[in-house]
Write a protein that holds these residues in place. Structure first.
Motif, PDB file in Angstrom:
ATOM      1  N   THR A 203       0.827  -1.206   0.000  1.00 58.97           N
ATOM      2  CA  THR A 203       0.000   0.000   0.000  1.00 58.97           C
ATOM      3  C   THR A 203       0.864   1.259   0.000  1.00 58.97           C
ATOM      4  O   THR A 203       1.828   1.365   0.759  1.00 58.97           O
ATOM      5  CB  THR A 203      -0.934   0.023   1.230  1.00 58.97           C
ATOM      6  N   ARG A 204       0.492   2.201  -0.841  1.00 55.79           N
ATOM      7  CA  ARG A 204       1.102   3.529  -0.880  1.00 55.79           C
ATOM      8  C   ARG A 204      -0.053   4.517  -1.034  1.00 55.79           C
ATOM      9  O   ARG A 204      -1.004   4.257  -1.770  1.00 55.79           O
ATOM     10  CB  ARG A 204       2.050   3.703  -2.073  1.00 55.79           C
ATOM     11  N   THR A 205       0.041   5.626  -0.339  1.00 58.92           N
ATOM     12  CA  THR A 205      -0.943   6.696  -0.517  1.00 58.92           C
ATOM     13  C   THR A 205      -0.192   7.994  -0.750  1.00 58.92           C
ATOM     14  O   THR A 205       0.965   8.134  -0.341  1.00 58.92           O
ATOM     15  CB  THR A 205      -1.882   6.840   0.704  1.00 58.92           C
ATOM     16  N   TYR A 206      -0.874   8.930  -1.371  1.00 55.68           N
ATOM     17  CA  TYR A 206      -0.241  10.211  -1.655  1.00 55.68           C
ATOM     18  C   TYR A 206      -1.047  11.332  -1.008  1.00 55.68           C
ATOM     19  O   TYR A 206      -2.261  11.412  -1.156  1.00 55.68           O
ATOM     20  CB  TYR A 206      -0.152  10.454  -3.164  1.00 55.68           C
ATOM     21  N   CYS A 207      -0.362  12.179  -0.285  1.00 53.43           N
ATOM     22  CA  CYS A 207      -0.941  13.388   0.301  1.00 53.43           C
ATOM     23  C   CYS A 207      -0.278  14.580  -0.384  1.00 53.43           C
ATOM     24  O   CYS A 207       0.956  14.651  -0.423  1.00 53.43           O
ATOM     25  CB  CYS A 207      -0.673  13.422   1.803  1.00 53.43           C
ATOM     26  N   PRO A 208      -1.054  15.511  -0.920  1.00 52.94           N
ATOM     27  CA  PRO A 208      -0.436  16.651  -1.602  1.00 52.94           C
ATOM     28  C   PRO A 208       0.374  17.551  -0.669  1.00 52.94           C
ATOM     29  O   PRO A 208       1.179  18.351  -1.139  1.00 52.94           O
ATOM     30  CB  PRO A 208      -1.627  17.398  -2.200  1.00 52.94           C
ATOM     31  N   PHE A 209       0.194  17.395   0.642  1.00 47.30           N
ATOM     32  CA  PHE A 209       0.891  18.243   1.604  1.00 47.30           C
ATOM     33  C   PHE A 209       2.109  17.565   2.235  1.00 47.30           C
ATOM     34  O   PHE A 209       3.034  18.229   2.660  1.00 47.30           O
ATOM     35  CB  PHE A 209      -0.069  18.694   2.706  1.00 47.30           C
ATOM     36  N   LYS A 210       2.057  16.212   2.316  1.00 52.70           N
ATOM     37  CA  LYS A 210       3.136  15.484   2.981  1.00 52.70           C
ATOM     38  C   LYS A 210       3.945  14.606   2.039  1.00 52.70           C
ATOM     39  O   LYS A 210       5.097  14.310   2.305  1.00 52.70           O
ATOM     40  CB  LYS A 210       2.570  14.641   4.128  1.00 52.70           C
ATOM     41  N   GLY A 211       3.350  14.123   0.962  1.00 50.36           N
ATOM     42  CA  GLY A 211       4.057  13.259   0.024  1.00 50.36           C
ATOM     43  C   GLY A 211       3.486  11.857   0.004  1.00 50.36           C
ATOM     44  O   GLY A 211       2.324  11.636   0.335  1.00 50.36           O
ATOM     45  N   THR A 212       4.327  10.878  -0.361  1.00 53.28           N
ATOM     46  CA  THR A 212       3.901   9.485  -0.492  1.00 53.28           C
ATOM     47  C   THR A 212       4.228   8.713   0.776  1.00 53.28           C
ATOM     48  O   THR A 212       5.371   8.721   1.245  1.00 53.28           O
ATOM     49  CB  THR A 212       4.587   8.817  -1.703  1.00 53.28           C
ATOM     50  N   ALA A 213       3.205   8.031   1.308  1.00 50.79           N
ATOM     51  CA  ALA A 213       3.363   7.235   2.525  1.00 50.79           C
ATOM     52  C   ALA A 213       3.482   5.758   2.172  1.00 50.79           C
ATOM     53  O   ALA A 213       2.818   5.263   1.260  1.00 50.79           O
ATOM     54  CB  ALA A 213       2.165   7.438   3.449  1.00 50.79           C
TER      55      ALA A 213
ATOM     56  N   ALA B 260       4.627   5.573   7.232  1.00 52.01           N
ATOM     57  CA  ALA B 260       5.745   6.513   7.345  1.00 52.01           C
ATOM     58  C   ALA B 260       5.925   7.198   6.001  1.00 52.01           C
ATOM     59  O   ALA B 260       5.485   6.696   4.971  1.00 52.01           O
ATOM     60  CB  ALA B 260       7.024   5.782   7.744  1.00 52.01           C
ATOM     61  N   TYR B 261       6.578   8.348   6.048  1.00 47.21           N
ATOM     62  CA  TYR B 261       6.923   9.094   4.841  1.00 47.21           C
ATOM     63  C   TYR B 261       8.431   9.003   4.669  1.00 47.21           C
ATOM     64  O   TYR B 261       9.180   9.756   5.298  1.00 47.21           O
ATOM     65  CB  TYR B 261       6.471  10.548   4.959  1.00 47.21           C
ATOM     66  N   PRO B 262       8.913   8.064   3.821  1.00 43.04           N
ATOM     67  CA  PRO B 262      10.359   7.924   3.653  1.00 43.04           C
ATOM     68  C   PRO B 262      11.014   9.137   2.999  1.00 43.04           C
ATOM     69  O   PRO B 262      12.187   9.401   3.227  1.00 43.04           O
ATOM     70  CB  PRO B 262      10.522   6.682   2.779  1.00 43.04           C
ATOM     71  N   ASP B 263      10.243   9.872   2.202  1.00 41.72           N
ATOM     72  CA  ASP B 263      10.781  11.050   1.516  1.00 41.72           C
ATOM     73  C   ASP B 263       9.696  12.127   1.479  1.00 41.72           C
ATOM     74  O   ASP B 263       9.127  12.421   0.425  1.00 41.72           O
ATOM     75  CB  ASP B 263      11.230  10.670   0.104  1.00 41.72           C
ATOM     76  N   PRO B 264       9.391  12.720   2.651  1.00 41.96           N
ATOM     77  CA  PRO B 264       8.290  13.691   2.701  1.00 41.96           C
ATOM     78  C   PRO B 264       8.627  14.990   1.979  1.00 41.96           C
ATOM     79  O   PRO B 264       9.791  15.266   1.674  1.00 41.96           O
ATOM     80  CB  PRO B 264       8.124  13.942   4.197  1.00 41.96           C
ATOM     81  N   LYS B 265       7.606  15.771   1.745  1.00 44.29           N
ATOM     82  CA  LYS B 265       7.810  17.094   1.150  1.00 44.29           C
ATOM     83  C   LYS B 265       8.660  17.927   2.104  1.00 44.29           C
ATOM     84  O   LYS B 265       8.605  17.741   3.327  1.00 44.29           O
ATOM     85  CB  LYS B 265       6.462  17.742   0.897  1.00 44.29           C
TER      86      LYS B 265
END
Length: 119
Positions: free
Chosen positions: A69-79, A94-99
């Motif tokens: 599973t991966r989700t995308y948040c326009p404010f935080k990035g890909t989880a 977790a966000y391995p590479d957050p915005k």
């Protein structure tokens, strides 16, 4: 970051604020402690409950299995998500590479439910 607050204006009334926390938090599922920390990072986001992001050293990662599973948040990035074998799909992310605006949560784990321990 201790004691610091970081705010990220995200437009259209959406706001994220990140603070170092001093609460003692614990994550328990089916009687098993999955995480326990006295150094959570708190994330306050418009319209959502406060989320407690925990250092990997305070999470029993050996009990978790990486999910597809991966989700995308326009404010935080890909989880990215992890599950518990035998049940409990996608219980932590977790966000391995957050915005850049929320870089403080990089590599920290967040569970849906945490318990605040009152001593």
């Amino acid at each position: 970051m201790a004691g610091q607050a970081h705010g990220a204006g995200s437009g259209k009334g959406h706001r994220i604020e990140i603070r170092a926390g001093g609460e003692h938090v614990r994550v328990v599922r089916d009687g098993q402690v999955l995480a326990e920390s006295r150094r959570p990072v708190l994330l306050f986001e418009t319209g959502l409950p406060v989320r407690y992001y925990l250092p990997a050293e305070d999470v029993r990662t050996e009990l978790l299995t990486a999910s597809d599973t991966r989700t995308y948040c326009p404010f935080k990035g890909t989880a990215s998500y992890w599950s518990l074998p035998g049940g409990g799909k996608d219980v932590v992310w977790a966000y391995p590479d957050p915005k850049p605006a929320v870089g403080e949560i990089k590599g920290l784990f967040c569970f849906y439910d945490v318990e605040i321990v009152r001593n």
